[in-house]
Design a protein around this motif. Structure first.
Motif, mmCIF file in Angstrom:
data_model
loop_
_atom_site.group_PDB
_atom_site.id
_atom_site.type_symbol
_atom_site.label_atom_id
_atom_site.label_comp_id
_atom_site.label_asym_id
_atom_site.label_seq_id
_atom_site.Cartn_x
_atom_site.Cartn_y
_atom_site.Cartn_z
ATOM 1 N N LEU A 50 0.804 -1.217 0.000
ATOM 2 C CA LEU A 50 0.000 0.000 0.000
ATOM 3 C C LEU A 50 0.838 1.268 0.000
ATOM 4 O O LEU A 50 0.310 2.375 0.008
ATOM 5 N N ASP A 51 2.152 1.124 -0.017
ATOM 6 C CA ASP A 51 3.052 2.272 0.016
ATOM 7 C C ASP A 51 3.326 2.808 -1.382
ATOM 8 O O ASP A 51 3.125 2.133 -2.390
ATOM 9 N N ASP A 52 3.839 4.036 -1.407
ATOM 10 C CA ASP A 52 4.251 4.673 -2.655
ATOM 11 C C ASP A 52 5.487 3.941 -3.172
ATOM 12 O O ASP A 52 6.401 3.637 -2.402
ATOM 13 N N PRO A 53 5.537 3.641 -4.458
ATOM 14 C CA PRO A 53 6.735 2.974 -4.992
ATOM 15 C C PRO A 53 7.985 3.846 -4.897
ATOM 16 O O PRO A 53 9.092 3.365 -5.028
ATOM 17 N N ALA A 109 -11.634 20.697 11.755
ATOM 18 C CA ALA A 109 -11.497 20.227 10.378
ATOM 19 C C ALA A 109 -12.596 19.210 10.074
ATOM 20 O O ALA A 109 -13.016 18.452 10.949
ATOM 21 N N ASP A 110 -13.065 19.221 8.841
ATOM 22 C CA ASP A 110 -14.029 18.219 8.399
ATOM 23 C C ASP A 110 -13.271 16.988 7.922
ATOM 24 O O ASP A 110 -12.159 17.094 7.401
ATOM 25 N N LEU A 111 -13.895 15.834 8.086
ATOM 26 C CA LEU A 111 -13.308 14.577 7.621
ATOM 27 C C LEU A 111 -14.267 13.936 6.640
ATOM 28 O O LEU A 111 -15.448 13.758 6.945
ATOM 29 N N VAL A 112 -13.760 13.612 5.461
ATOM 30 C CA VAL A 112 -14.549 12.933 4.440
ATOM 31 C C VAL A 112 -13.833 11.629 4.116
ATOM 32 O O VAL A 112 -12.665 11.641 3.720
ATOM 33 N N VAL A 113 -14.523 10.508 4.313
ATOM 34 C CA VAL A 113 -13.959 9.194 4.012
ATOM 35 C C VAL A 113 -14.401 8.793 2.611
ATOM 36 O O VAL A 113 -15.598 8.821 2.295
ATOM 37 N N LEU A 114 -13.440 8.444 1.781
ATOM 38 C CA LEU A 114 -13.719 8.069 0.398
ATOM 39 C C LEU A 114 -13.231 6.649 0.137
ATOM 40 O O LEU A 114 -12.038 6.371 0.292
ATOM 41 N N THR A 115 -14.142 5.778 -0.233
ATOM 42 C CA THR A 115 -13.785 4.418 -0.650
ATOM 43 C C THR A 115 -13.936 4.358 -2.164
ATOM 44 O O THR A 115 -14.543 5.252 -2.770
ATOM 45 N N PRO A 116 -13.404 3.333 -2.803
ATOM 46 C CA PRO A 116 -13.533 3.245 -4.265
ATOM 47 C C PRO A 116 -14.986 3.241 -4.754
ATOM 48 O O PRO A 116 -15.234 3.550 -5.922
ATOM 49 N N ASN A 117 -15.937 2.941 -3.893
ATOM 50 C CA ASN A 117 -17.346 2.940 -4.297
ATOM 51 C C ASN A 117 -17.962 4.331 -4.322
ATOM 52 O O ASN A 117 -19.051 4.509 -4.870
ATOM 53 N N ASP A 135 0.950 -1.968 -4.995
ATOM 54 C CA ASP A 135 0.103 -3.043 -5.507
ATOM 55 C C ASP A 135 -0.799 -2.612 -6.655
ATOM 56 O O ASP A 135 -1.522 -3.428 -7.227
ATOM 57 N N GLY A 136 -0.784 -1.331 -7.030
ATOM 58 C CA GLY A 136 -1.563 -0.856 -8.167
ATOM 59 C C GLY A 136 -3.031 -0.614 -7.863
ATOM 60 O O GLY A 136 -3.773 -0.172 -8.732
ATOM 61 N N GLY A 137 -3.478 -0.858 -6.646
ATOM 62 C CA GLY A 137 -4.880 -0.677 -6.280
ATOM 63 C C GLY A 137 -5.185 0.747 -5.877
ATOM 64 O O GLY A 137 -4.353 1.654 -6.014
ATOM 65 N N PRO A 138 -6.400 0.952 -5.345
ATOM 66 C CA PRO A 138 -6.770 2.296 -4.895
ATOM 67 C C PRO A 138 -5.880 2.758 -3.747
ATOM 68 O O PRO A 138 -5.390 1.946 -2.960
#
Length: 175
Positions: A50-53, A109-117, A135-138
């Motif tokens: 899940l890390d940056d390459p 601060a406002d928090l907005v959770v964003l999933t791929p859906n 891993d190339g995922g979201p």
């Protein structure tokens, strides 16, 4: 009475310490090197899926003058206050999540959770220039957008629950 040569060179019979053998510093240097290698191997973790390459860019600690975003991204409203956009692969839950959420929003601060859906997910990932994980995922991480809708910080952070203080410091700096 004549004194022996040994007594003349070393009065009172003090012979002194023998010289250090050549192999003593070599063994000490080798032992130190082994300890340092062990520390590096045990403490420095390699990039995970899940890390940056490009690890140096993952958490560079800079508050950038990034792009200014639109006011509305398919239901995600920006402006008027600092917004933390949290990118996660599934909806977070549990006590640790609730504590993190309380910690990062305690200064308003406002928090907005964003999933791929979420409808705004892909547009925001593109607009923020979120890095693609190994891993190339979201992405799993967060972005901080100030009250003027300017992107100030973007990072992949698969262990964000451990790093609430960092998010709190960043939002405090841009508020």
């Amino acid at each position: 009475m004549t004194a022996s040569k040994r007594e003349l060179n070393h009065p009172a019979g003090d012979v002194g310490a023998p010289p250090v053998r050549w192999w003593v510093p070599a063994i000490a240097a080798t032992a130190l090197l082994a300890v340092l290698i062990a520390v590096v191997v045990l403490l420095v973790r390699p990039p995970g899926p899940l890390d940056d390459p490009r690890p140096a860019f993952q958490r560079d600690g800079l508050l950038r003058d990034g792009p200014v975003l639109d006011t509305d991204f398919e239901g995600v409203e920006l402006g008027n206050r600092t917004v933390i956009l949290l990118f996660e692969r599934s909806e977070p839950e549990g006590g640790e999540w609730e504590q993190w959420q309380a910690d990062v929003t305690d200064d308003g601060a406002d928090l907005v959770v964003l999933t791929p859906n979420d409808p705004a997910h892909d547009r925001l990932v593109s607009a923020l220039h979120m890095p693609v994980p190994v891993d190339g995922g979201p992405p799993v991480g967060y972005a901080v957008v100030d009250s003027e809708r300017q992107v100030r910080y973007v990072t992949l952070d698969p262990q964000y629950l451990v790093n609430a203080y960092e998010v709190d410091v960043i939002t405090g700096a841009v508020s």
